[in-house]
Each structure stands twice: as structure tokens, then as C-alpha cells.
Design an enzyme around this catalytic site. Structure first.
Site, PDB file in Angstrom:
ATOM      1  N   LYS A  22       1.099  -1.155  -0.021  1.00 16.40           N
ATOM      2  CA  LYS A  22      -0.002  -0.022  -0.096  1.00 16.40           C
ATOM      3  C   LYS A  22       0.666   1.243   0.115  1.00 16.40           C
ATOM      4  CE  LYS A  22      -1.929   1.559   4.205  1.00 16.40           C
ATOM      5  NZ  LYS A  22      -1.492   2.938   4.363  1.00 16.40           N
ATOM      6  N   ASN A  23       1.844   1.135   1.004  1.00 14.88           N
ATOM      7  CA  ASN A  23       2.748   2.429   0.954  1.00 14.88           C
ATOM      8  C   ASN A  23       3.897   2.686   0.184  1.00 14.88           C
ATOM      9  OD1 ASN A  23       1.042   2.931   3.160  1.00 14.88           O
ATOM     10  ND2 ASN A  23       2.552   2.458   4.855  1.00 14.88           N
ATOM     11  N   CYS A 116      -4.886  12.654  12.336  1.00 15.92           N
ATOM     12  CA  CYS A 116      -5.755  11.716  12.233  1.00 15.92           C
ATOM     13  C   CYS A 116      -5.760  10.886  13.620  1.00 15.92           C
ATOM     14  CB  CYS A 116      -5.440  10.629  11.087  1.00 15.92           C
ATOM     15  SG  CYS A 116      -3.908   9.708  11.635  1.00 15.92           S
ATOM     16  N   ARG A 121       0.240  14.759  13.046  1.00 20.07           N
ATOM     17  CA  ARG A 121       1.018  14.511  11.680  1.00 20.07           C
ATOM     18  C   ARG A 121       0.932  15.822  10.756  1.00 20.07           C
ATOM     19  NH1 ARG A 121      -1.465   9.067   9.343  1.00 20.07           N
ATOM     20  NH2 ARG A 121       0.524   8.800   8.270  1.00 20.07           N
ATOM     21  N   ASP A 305       4.363   0.848  11.981  1.00 21.64           N
ATOM     22  CA  ASP A 305       3.448   0.063  11.527  1.00 21.64           C
ATOM     23  C   ASP A 305       3.184  -1.494  11.851  1.00 21.64           C
ATOM     24  OD1 ASP A 305       3.416   1.977   8.151  1.00 21.64           O
ATOM     25  OD2 ASP A 305       2.863   2.559  10.149  1.00 21.64           O
ATOM     26  N   ILE A 327       7.451   6.967  16.879  1.00 22.28           N
ATOM     27  CA  ILE A 327       7.390   7.993  15.690  1.00 22.28           C
ATOM     28  C   ILE A 327       6.069   8.684  15.737  1.00 22.28           C
ATOM     29  CG2 ILE A 327       6.763   7.258  13.335  1.00 22.28           C
ATOM     30  CD1 ILE A 327       9.598   6.679  13.914  1.00 22.28           C
ATOM     31  N   ARG A 397      -8.713  -0.273   4.865  1.00 22.23           N
ATOM     32  CA  ARG A 397      -7.801   1.088   4.269  1.00 22.23           C
ATOM     33  C   ARG A 397      -6.512   0.244   3.872  1.00 22.23           C
ATOM     34  NH1 ARG A 397      -6.703   5.964   7.486  1.00 22.23           N
ATOM     35  NH2 ARG A 397      -5.296   6.341   5.790  1.00 22.23           N
TER      36      ARG A 397
HETATM   37  C1  EPZ Z   1       4.162   7.100   6.276  1.00 18.88           C
HETATM   38  O1  EPZ Z   1       3.454   8.125   6.717  1.00 18.88           O
HETATM   39  C2  EPZ Z   1       3.257   5.855   5.897  1.00 18.88           C
HETATM   40  N1  EPZ Z   1       2.094   6.154   5.285  1.00 18.88           N
HETATM   41  C3  EPZ Z   1       2.711   5.368   7.506  1.00 18.88           C
HETATM   42  O2  EPZ Z   1       1.878   4.193   7.436  1.00 18.88           O
HETATM   43  C4  EPZ Z   1       3.854   5.305   8.197  1.00 18.88           C
HETATM   44  O3  EPZ Z   1       3.680   4.807   9.708  1.00 18.88           O
HETATM   45  C5  EPZ Z   1       4.885   6.226   8.297  1.00 18.88           C
HETATM   46  O4  EPZ Z   1       5.126   6.641   6.854  1.00 18.88           O
HETATM   47  C6  EPZ Z   1       6.373   6.068   8.993  1.00 18.88           C
HETATM   48  O5  EPZ Z   1       6.790   5.139   8.517  1.00 18.88           O
HETATM   49  C7  EPZ Z   1       1.936   6.152   3.945  1.00 18.88           C
HETATM   50  O6  EPZ Z   1       3.230   5.797   3.263  1.00 18.88           O
HETATM   51  C8  EPZ Z   1       1.222   6.330   3.235  1.00 18.88           C
HETATM   52  P1  EPZ Z   1       6.309  10.336   8.164  1.00 18.88           P
HETATM   53  P2  EPZ Z   1       3.847   9.616   7.033  1.00 18.88           P
HETATM   54  O7  EPZ Z   1       6.205  11.637   7.565  1.00 18.88           O
HETATM   55  O8  EPZ Z   1       4.562   9.996   5.582  1.00 18.88           O
HETATM   56  C9  EPZ Z   1       6.175  13.318  11.814  1.00 18.88           C
HETATM   57  C10 EPZ Z   1       0.189   2.922   7.614  1.00 18.88           C
HETATM   58  O9  EPZ Z   1      -0.368   2.413   9.000  1.00 18.88           O
HETATM   59  N2  EPZ Z   1       6.182  14.496  10.829  1.00 18.88           N
HETATM   60  O10 EPZ Z   1       7.388   9.724   8.492  1.00 18.88           O
HETATM   61  O11 EPZ Z   1       2.971  10.581   7.019  1.00 18.88           O
HETATM   62  C11 EPZ Z   1       4.779  12.912  11.801  1.00 18.88           C
HETATM   63  O12 EPZ Z   1       3.866  13.522  12.614  1.00 18.88           O
HETATM   64  C12 EPZ Z   1       0.418   4.522   7.826  1.00 18.88           C
HETATM   65  O13 EPZ Z   1       0.325   2.343   6.760  1.00 18.88           O
HETATM   66  C13 EPZ Z   1       6.298  16.015  11.190  1.00 18.88           C
HETATM   67  O14 EPZ Z   1       6.262  16.289  12.485  1.00 18.88           O
HETATM   68  O15 EPZ Z   1       5.077   9.283   8.154  1.00 18.88           O
HETATM   69  C14 EPZ Z   1       5.277  11.565  12.521  1.00 18.88           C
HETATM   70  O16 EPZ Z   1       5.267  11.738  13.829  1.00 18.88           O
HETATM   71  C15 EPZ Z   1       0.499   5.105   8.898  1.00 18.88           C
HETATM   72  N3  EPZ Z   1       6.336  16.831  10.108  1.00 18.88           N
HETATM   73  C16 EPZ Z   1       6.739  11.215  12.165  1.00 18.88           C
HETATM   74  O17 EPZ Z   1       7.405  12.460  11.562  1.00 18.88           O
HETATM   75  C17 EPZ Z   1       6.268  16.596   8.818  1.00 18.88           C
HETATM   76  O18 EPZ Z   1       6.084  17.314   8.158  1.00 18.88           O
HETATM   77  C18 EPZ Z   1       6.697  10.237  10.867  1.00 18.88           C
HETATM   78  O19 EPZ Z   1       5.981  10.818   9.844  1.00 18.88           O
HETATM   79  C19 EPZ Z   1       5.994  15.108   8.407  1.00 18.88           C
HETATM   80  C20 EPZ Z   1       6.100  14.141   9.483  1.00 18.88           C
END
Ligand code: EPZ
Length: 416
Positions: A22-23, A116, A121, A305, A327, A397
Site C-alpha cells: 500500500k505504502n 488523524c 501529523r 506500522d 514515531i 484501508r
Molecule cells: C508514512 O506516513 C506511512 N504512510 C505510514 O503508514 C507510516 O507509519 C509512516 O510513513 C512512518 O513509517 C504512507 O506511506 C501512506 P512520516 P507519513 O512523515 O509519511 C512527523 C500505515 O499504517 N512529521 O514519516 O505521514 C509525523 O507527525 C501508515 O500504513 C512531522 O512532524 O510518515 C510523525 O510523527 C500510518 N512533520 C513522524 O514525523 C512532517 O512534515 C513520521 O511521519 C512530517 C512528519
């Protein structure tokens, strides 16, 4: 709202074939906008998040069709740089469309994706990085209006290896003048997959999976066919379900290297784990052992995840396991539900302490997010008696008809 009705106690055994990740599929679908040509993406799972992404592409003018498990996107007719608000709110990953739409149209308007169930996020890292590429970003009435007269290559140090921010910058940089270097990028396999998809279109990108990604921009892009990587989180979820029911499974179409940290902890819990090029074989022990403290980390660390699914497994292990969620700041919503089933979990800050119990009992529980819902299914499969898991739209999802997949391994589970 659908629910699952699970009768626990069956041992899961058999073979399981992983689907596309998915990701990986979600950012690659967003990236199909950039070329203005046709992309055929293979091995796509039928997930609600993917259907929503397809709808967004169609609303922006793309011609998109399903051909079995393949999605064919012709992005030549793209006629809008506005990401539909109603669809944007449905999936977080619509944020990836920022970079792709900026690359294609030089501008994009989207609503702030909002948080969410698992945390705030924010997208500050995305916005800081895009500004370095020359993007002007204005916030107005809950909308982000982004425009770039010309995207220009830059050195972009990320303050945190954000998966989405790394992907957004990669996609925008494909149409920036000159070279872009992303420092401290996310190293997830899905990042490498996005690089490989873009390279298959003619882009010049190197270094995904390492400490620096380099993109040479403004090369002509052409049509392509691409098969994304298998879903390492689906794989870890199935292995955890089999281990929780003292079963055994051959996971096919896997990339074991993508699952290293999870396989290490499953081995430490007493499972026999054998791996070769494209498969993983797991055989569970009669009694699982607790494992050394787990902390979720960016890849190659233990994946956030998989945190909730592994927690469900550890509820039945002998001993105490500590899991720290580093995370996301609010990803323990499944704890209270697991405790309703007889688990013994306490939370101290960002650490859950799981004291193993001899048995879980069936209960009516509710999913609050995708992976937490999967954890409740695992617990229900291992529990004595009947479990009802409500709100399984969260699970849909990220898992394609999870009930059918688990039934194929001998589970008693029905969608009601
Ligand atoms: C991706 O989300 C995945 N989603 C998530 O999978 C996964 O948990 C996550 O990466 C971490 O591996 C998809 O790929 C569609 P991040 P993403 O930006 O890109 C903070 C699932 O269950 N952050 O690496 O949103 C954020 O709040 C989903 O399949 C900021 O603070 O993750 C989080 O605490 C859930 N500012 C951390 O970083 C930003 O601008 C990691 O977020 C961006 C992120």
C-alpha cells in the site's frame, strides 16, 4: 459499518501470497501525474485508500482504469492543480500529490491534510523542503496555495527522515532545474520503490535507501510499466497472527530483507524463521517468550506500522515486553481494547509494558485506526471464545479482504 465476528482458538497454517505494498503504490500513483504519459502499475491491492487515490487522479483529469490487479493511469489530460478537499480529508497520503502536481503544473492547491487517530501529523517538514525548491506557499482559509514560477534544484536537509516529505521532494525535484540532493532522507523500501518507478519513466534519481538521494531534474519522461514491492507490513501482520495461534505459514512473494527487524523479534520470541530469496517460513512455538525492549524507529529500525500487531502477540508471551512508540505520539489506542480481552498492558508515556497472560478471552472491541484494528483481529484469533471487532473500515484501508486471507489459513472469521 462492518464488523468482524471471530471465533478464536484455530491454529493458522498454510501458504500466503503477499500483495503489492500500500505504502509503495500510493506515492507511485501520485507520481504518475508527473510524466503526462501512461503508467501501468501492477500487483495493486484493492484497498479503500487506493480507490480514493484513484478517484483523486480522476478528479484531476487523469484517465484511470483497473485491469485486474493492474491500474492504468494516463495522466496526459490532467486539467486541474486543485486536490479535491473531500477526498483529501479521506487519505493522508494525498499529501504526496503536492510534489507530483507541482512538478507537472507548477502549482497546487490543497487543504491542510489534518491529523488523524495516530497523531497530529503536521507537514512542516514537507513545506520547509518545498520552499527550498523555490515553491511559494500561502495558507488561506484552511487551504495551502503553492506555486513555483520555476522549481530549482537545491540541497535539502530534512530535520527528520519523514517518509512523505522525502517522497514529495523526490517528485517535485524531478522537474526542478539542475540537481537536488536530499540529506537525511527516509530509507524505507517504499522510497527505493518510488525511485525505481520514476527511473523507469526516464528520471535520473540515485541514492534512495542511503543517506543522500540525488535527483537530476527536467529530463523527458515516457510511459512505463512497473510492479511495486510486496507489502512488508501485511507480511509482518500475517506472521504475527500465525505466531499468536501457534501455527505455521509459508509467506510467498515476500522480500525478507524488508522485514529484517520484525523477523529478528519473531525469532527471539521463540518462532522458527527460515528465509530465502522470495519467501519466509515461520513455525511458532507452543509458548512464546517475551522479547527485549522494542522501540519503533525509521527504517531499518522496528516499523511503527508493526507496533500494535506485535503488541497483540506479546500479550500471550511468557514474561514482560516493553514497546516504545517513538514515531507517532498517539498510537496506543488498541491498548484499552486488548486489556478488555484480558491482556495486562500498562502505558507509561510513550512506552507500553505488556505482561504476558495465559489466555485472552473473546470480547466486543472497536478498531480506532488501521494497524490497531489488525492487532485486535490477531488477539481475537488467539482468544478463547467469540470476538467482535467493530469499525473495520479502518482495516479495509490497508488490507484487502483480510477475512478471506485469514480464512485461507484456517481462521474462523466472518464480516458482518
Ligand atoms: C508514512 O506516513 C506511512 N504512510 C505510514 O503508514 C507510516 O507509519 C509512516 O510513513 C512512518 O513509517 C504512507 O506511506 C501512506 P512520516 P507519513 O512523515 O509519511 C512527523 C500505515 O499504517 N512529521 O514519516 O505521514 C509525523 O507527525 C501508515 O500504513 C512531522 O512532524 O510518515 C510523525 O510523527 C500510518 N512533520 C513522524 O514525523 C512532517 O512534515 C513520521 O511521519 C512530517 C512528519
Amino acid at each position: 459499518m462492518d464488523s468482524y465476528h471471530i471465533t478464536g482458538g484455530n491454529t493458522l497454517e498454510g501458504e500466503y501470497r503477499l500483495k503489492g505494498a500500500k505504502n509503495a503504490v500510493l506515492p507511485i500513483l501520485a507520481a504518475t501525474i508527473i510524466s503526462g504519459r501512461t503508467s501501468r502499475i501492477k500487483n495493486c491491492p484493492q484497498l479503500s485508500d487506493i480507490r480514493t487515490m484513484v478517484s483523486i487522479l480522476q478528479e484531476m483529469g487523469c484517465k484511470v482504469s483497473w485491469d485486474g490487479s493492474e491500474i492504468v493511469v494516463d495522466s496526459s489530460p490532467v486539467n486541474s492543480f486543485c486536490i479535491p478537499q473531500n477526498l483529501m480529508k479521506k487519505i493522508r497520503s494525498s499529501v504526496f500529490l503536492m510534489g507530483a502536481t507541482l512538478a507537472r503544473c507548477g502549482q497546487v492547491i490543497l487543504s491542510d491534510p489534518g491529523g488523524c487517530a495516530i497523531g497530529k501529523r503536521p507537514i512542516d517538514i514537507h513545506l520547509t523542503a518545498l520552499r527550498l525548491l523555490g515553491v511559494d506557499i500561502k495558507k488561506k482559509d484552511g487551504l495551502l496555495e503553492c506555486s513555483a514560477t520555476r522549481l530549482k534544484g537545491a540541497v535539502i536537509p530534512l530535520s527528520f527522515p519523514s517518509v512523505g516529505a522525502t517522497e514529495n521532494v523526490m517528485m517535485a525535484a524531478v522537474m526542478a532545474e539542475g540537481e537536488t540532493r536530499i540529506l537525511n532522507p527516509a530509507k524505507e523500501p517504499e522510497i527505493i520503490d518510488l525511485q525505481n518507478y520514476l527511473v523507469s519513466c526516464g528520471a535520473h534519481i540515485t541514492g534512495a535507501g542511503s543517506d543522500e538521494i540525488r535527483i537530476v531534474g527536467k529530463l523527458p519522461l515516457h510511459e512505463t510499466e512497473y510492479k511495486p514491492i510486496p507489502d512488508r507490513i501485511e507480511g509482518g501482520t500475517v506472521l504475527s497472527a500465525v505466531a499468536a495461534t501457534r501455527g505455521k505459514v509459508l509467506l510467498r512473494e515476500a522480500v525478507p530483507d524488508h522485514m529484517d527487524s520484525v523477523l529478528r523479534y519473531l525469532t527471539e520470541s521463540g518462532c522458527i524463521v527460515q528465509r530465502d530469496e522470495r519467501s519466509v517460513y515461520l513455525e511458532a512455538p507452543d509458548v512464546l517468550q517475551s522479547v527485549s525492549p522494542i522501540e519503533t524507529k525509521p527504517y531499518p529500525g522496528f516499523p511503527t506500522d508493526m507496533q500494535s500487531q506485535f503488541m497483540a502477540l506479546m500479550c500471550l508471551a511468557r514474561g514482560t515486553t516493553r514497546i516504545t512508540e517513538s514515531i507517532f505520539e498517539n498510537r496506543f489506542k488498541h491498548v484499552a481494547e486488548l486489556n478488555k480481552m484480558g491482556a495486562n498492558i500498562t502505558v507509561e508515556g510513550r512506552t507500553a509494558i505488556i505482561k504476558g497472560v495465559d489466555r485472552l478471552h473473546g470480547q466486543r472491541v472497536a478498531a480506532a485506526d488501521l494497524r490497531g484494528g489488525a492487532a485486535l483481529v490477531i488477539a481475537g484469533l488467539a482468544a478463547e471464545g467469540e470476538t467482535i471487532v467493530e469499525n473495520i473500515h479502518h482495516i479495509d484501508r490497508g488490507y484487502e479482504r483480510l477475512e478471506d486471507c485469514l480464512k485461507g489459513l484456517g481462521a474462523q472469521i466472518e464480516r458482518i
